[in-house]
Design a protein around this motif. Sequence first.
Motif, short mmCIF file in Angstrom:
data_model
loop_
_atom_site.label_atom_id
_atom_site.label_comp_id
_atom_site.label_asym_id
_atom_site.label_seq_id
_atom_site.Cartn_x
_atom_site.Cartn_y
_atom_site.Cartn_z
N ARG A 197 103.72 -37.65 83.96
CA ARG A 197 105.00 -38.33 84.07
C ARG A 197 105.27 -38.75 85.53
O ARG A 197 105.78 -39.84 85.79
CB ARG A 197 106.13 -37.41 83.59
N GLU A 198 104.90 -37.89 86.46
CA GLU A 198 105.14 -38.17 87.87
C GLU A 198 104.35 -39.40 88.34
O GLU A 198 104.84 -40.20 89.14
CB GLU A 198 104.75 -36.95 88.71
N TYR A 199 103.13 -39.55 87.82
CA TYR A 199 102.26 -40.62 88.28
C TYR A 199 102.09 -41.74 87.24
O TYR A 199 101.19 -42.57 87.35
CB TYR A 199 100.89 -40.07 88.67
N ASN A 200 102.94 -41.74 86.23
CA ASN A 200 102.94 -42.79 85.22
C ASN A 200 101.58 -42.90 84.51
O ASN A 200 101.03 -43.98 84.31
CB ASN A 200 103.31 -44.14 85.84
N ARG A 205 96.79 -33.21 90.03
CA ARG A 205 97.75 -33.61 91.07
C ARG A 205 97.04 -33.92 92.39
O ARG A 205 97.34 -34.91 93.04
CB ARG A 205 98.78 -32.52 91.28
N ASN A 206 96.08 -33.09 92.76
CA ASN A 206 95.34 -33.33 94.01
C ASN A 206 94.61 -34.65 93.97
O ASN A 206 94.58 -35.39 94.97
CB ASN A 206 94.35 -32.18 94.26
N TYR A 207 94.01 -34.95 92.82
CA TYR A 207 93.29 -36.22 92.71
C TYR A 207 94.25 -37.39 92.84
O TYR A 207 93.96 -38.36 93.55
CB TYR A 207 92.54 -36.32 91.38
N MET A 208 95.38 -37.31 92.15
CA MET A 208 96.32 -38.43 92.19
C MET A 208 96.95 -38.58 93.58
O MET A 208 97.19 -39.71 94.04
CB MET A 208 97.41 -38.24 91.13
N GLU A 209 97.19 -37.47 94.27
CA GLU A 209 97.71 -37.57 95.65
C GLU A 209 96.70 -38.24 96.56
O GLU A 209 97.05 -39.07 97.41
CB GLU A 209 98.07 -36.17 96.16
N SER A 260 102.37 -28.48 82.27
CA SER A 260 102.11 -28.83 83.68
C SER A 260 101.33 -30.12 83.79
O SER A 260 101.60 -30.96 84.66
CB SER A 260 101.36 -27.68 84.36
N ILE A 261 100.33 -30.30 82.93
CA ILE A 261 99.56 -31.54 82.94
C ILE A 261 100.46 -32.72 82.61
O ILE A 261 100.41 -33.78 83.25
CB ILE A 261 98.39 -31.46 81.94
N ASN A 262 101.32 -32.53 81.61
CA ASN A 262 102.23 -33.60 81.20
C ASN A 262 103.20 -33.97 82.33
O ASN A 262 103.54 -35.14 82.52
CB ASN A 262 102.99 -33.18 79.95
N GLU A 263 103.65 -32.97 83.08
CA GLU A 263 104.55 -33.23 84.19
C GLU A 263 103.88 -34.09 85.27
O GLU A 263 104.50 -35.00 85.82
CB GLU A 263 105.03 -31.91 84.79
N VAL A 264 102.61 -33.81 85.55
CA VAL A 264 101.88 -34.63 86.52
C VAL A 264 101.71 -36.05 85.98
O VAL A 264 101.86 -37.04 86.72
CB VAL A 264 100.50 -34.01 86.83
N VAL A 290 95.23 -39.73 81.03
CA VAL A 290 94.56 -38.43 81.09
C VAL A 290 94.17 -38.05 79.67
O VAL A 290 94.97 -38.16 78.74
CB VAL A 290 95.47 -37.35 81.71
N TYR A 291 92.92 -37.61 79.54
CA TYR A 291 92.37 -37.23 78.23
C TYR A 291 92.02 -35.75 78.25
O TYR A 291 91.27 -35.29 79.12
CB TYR A 291 91.13 -38.07 77.94
#
Length: 348
Positions: free
Chosen positions: A164-167, A118-122, A158-162, A139-140
């Motif tokens: 989904r949030e960032y496509n 999440r931090n990286y994508m933000e 939690s990884i899957n939720e991130v 994401v692998y």
Amino acid sequence: MISFECDYNNGAHPAVVKHLLETNAEQTLTYGFDCYTQRAKDLIRKACEQPEADIFFLVGGTQTNATVIDGMLHSYEAVITIETGHINIHEAGAIEAGGHKVIALKEHMGKLDAGDLRNYMEWFVNDESRDHLAQPGMVYISFPTEYGTIYTADEIRSINEVCREYNLKLFIDGARMGYGLAASTDITLPWLCQHCDVLYIGGTKVGALCGEAVVFPRGNAPKCFFSIIKRHGALLAKGRLTGVQFDALFSSSESAGHGEPLYMEISRHAINMAMRMKEILLGKGYQPYIDSPTNQQFVVIDNEKVHQLEQQVQFTHWGPFDEQHTICRFVTSWATTEQDLRTLEEIL
């Protein structure tokens, strides 16, 4: 000499070899359109509880990773993993050779942390220069990881939720999938299918001569994925080679007697052997490098003892621990026997 070097240095499980021999004289359709490949796909759909799943068989893990990643990403997109991710360190730049940058984040006991992702994508979406960068598209992660650790359900959720949030598409490398499932207390194959975009079920390291089953759980395979496989030189003319093997691996085990696929029975055997081996290693005073619940066990051994052991036992020199000690990996498999462990205990 006994070997705990890896989980793919035997041939194949006897039931797999038997099925190959039984069907050897038959003439079937080619390129995976034979009856055995079709039946294997149905058995895997049943095991995944995903009746609409698209399934493809490839020969090996690197080939599978490169094909899936290239097939699912646009030419300008990158894949996110961790520093110790298999595609980052053990595949000779195969992903980059396909035109996709590998973005490596910090690892935590061999795992990706959802907070780091999440931090990286933000950071990425708020960077004014993002259009000049490779665009994250996937994401692998591996289940289990390179260190034999396994994600909990909460961690993958939690990884899957991130994602989904960032496509971002979530791809789970299952080269040792059976061993991960057999060691997990809260994750099943159907659950994994519900929480990713694509995964593959490893055969090469779990009882097959070769072969990996790529599963797009919701029938979400990229357009013309069959052609993408061929473009990567990964399409077997004799597609039955992998189909027959997975037909055997996902058929009910005769010895289990309760409908469990052979794939899971032999995976549980490997885990049982690994836990016994862990007891032996710890009982002999060897320091664990990491606490692994799967078939890969890592211990720290004095260099002089390492030289002595390697005269009688095959194992992997994973890397230096310090100047006097080496991190060593011992691996069990479907083929490990009680006698192998007794011999190891006597040598130690």
